[in-house]
Design an enzyme around this catalytic site. Sequence first.
Site, PDB file in Angstrom:
ATOM      1  CB  CYS A  26      -0.934   0.011   1.209  1.00 35.85           C
ATOM      2  SG  CYS A  26      -2.111  -1.343   1.217  1.00 35.85           S
ATOM      3  CG  HIS A  70     -13.605  11.250  -8.526  1.00 37.69           C
ATOM      4  ND1 HIS A  70     -14.836  10.930  -8.027  1.00 37.69           N
ATOM      5  CD2 HIS A  70     -13.372  10.397  -9.549  1.00 37.69           C
ATOM      6  CE1 HIS A  70     -15.346   9.933  -8.730  1.00 37.69           C
ATOM      7  NE2 HIS A  70     -14.467   9.578  -9.652  1.00 37.69           N
ATOM      8  CD  GLU A 159      -8.895  -0.015   2.531  1.00 41.18           C
ATOM      9  OE1 GLU A 159      -8.114   0.853   2.927  1.00 41.18           O
ATOM     10  OE2 GLU A 159      -8.537  -1.176   2.285  1.00 41.18           O
TER      11      GLU A 159
END
Length: 172
Positions: A26, A70, A159
Site C-alpha cells: 500500500c 476523486h 474499502e
Amino acid sequence: MKILVNGIQSNLRFSSAHVIPGHESCGHIHGHSYFVDVEIEGKRAGKFDFVVDFKDVKGYTKAICDELDHRLLIPVYNELIDFKDFNKKSDSIFDLKDQDTVHFKIDGKGYSIPGEDCVFLPLPYTSAEELSKFFAHTLAKKLSENYNNLDYISVCVNEGIGQGAEYKKELK
C-alpha cells in the site's frame, strides 16, 4: 435506541487515491471505491421522538464523502512524508490547500501534484482505520450542534465489500 445507515444503499460513497507510506504493497499510490456505514445510539427526543433525523446523518456524511471524492488523500502528519515549503510543526494545514502545486517526497520518491487534486487530512495515515476515526469525529462535532441526546457514533469506512474499519466515538 440505535439507528443504522447503510452506505451502499444510501449512496454514501467516495472514490479516492491514497498511499500508506512505508507499507509493502500500500506504499504506492492506489485507489478504492469506499462506502461509509453509520450507526448512532441515543435517546429518542424532540418533536418527532427521533434519535437523530436520518436526513441530517446522510447529509453530513455525504458532504464529507463529496469532499474526499476523486481526490488524492494525503495524511499530512505522516512522519515519512516530507513536504517542500511546509513545516508540519508550525504551518497550518490550510497553507497546503492554497498551494497551486504541492511537492513532497516519500522514501526519496518525489511527487508534484496540483493542490486542488488533493485533500490534506490531519492524520498520520489514510488507512480505513484512520478515515473511520476522522468521519466519526467530524460527524460527532456536526451532529452535536443540534443533538444532545446521543450516546455514541460509530462509523465504518469500507474499502470495498467485505473489508472495512469501524471506529466508535463515545459522546457521553
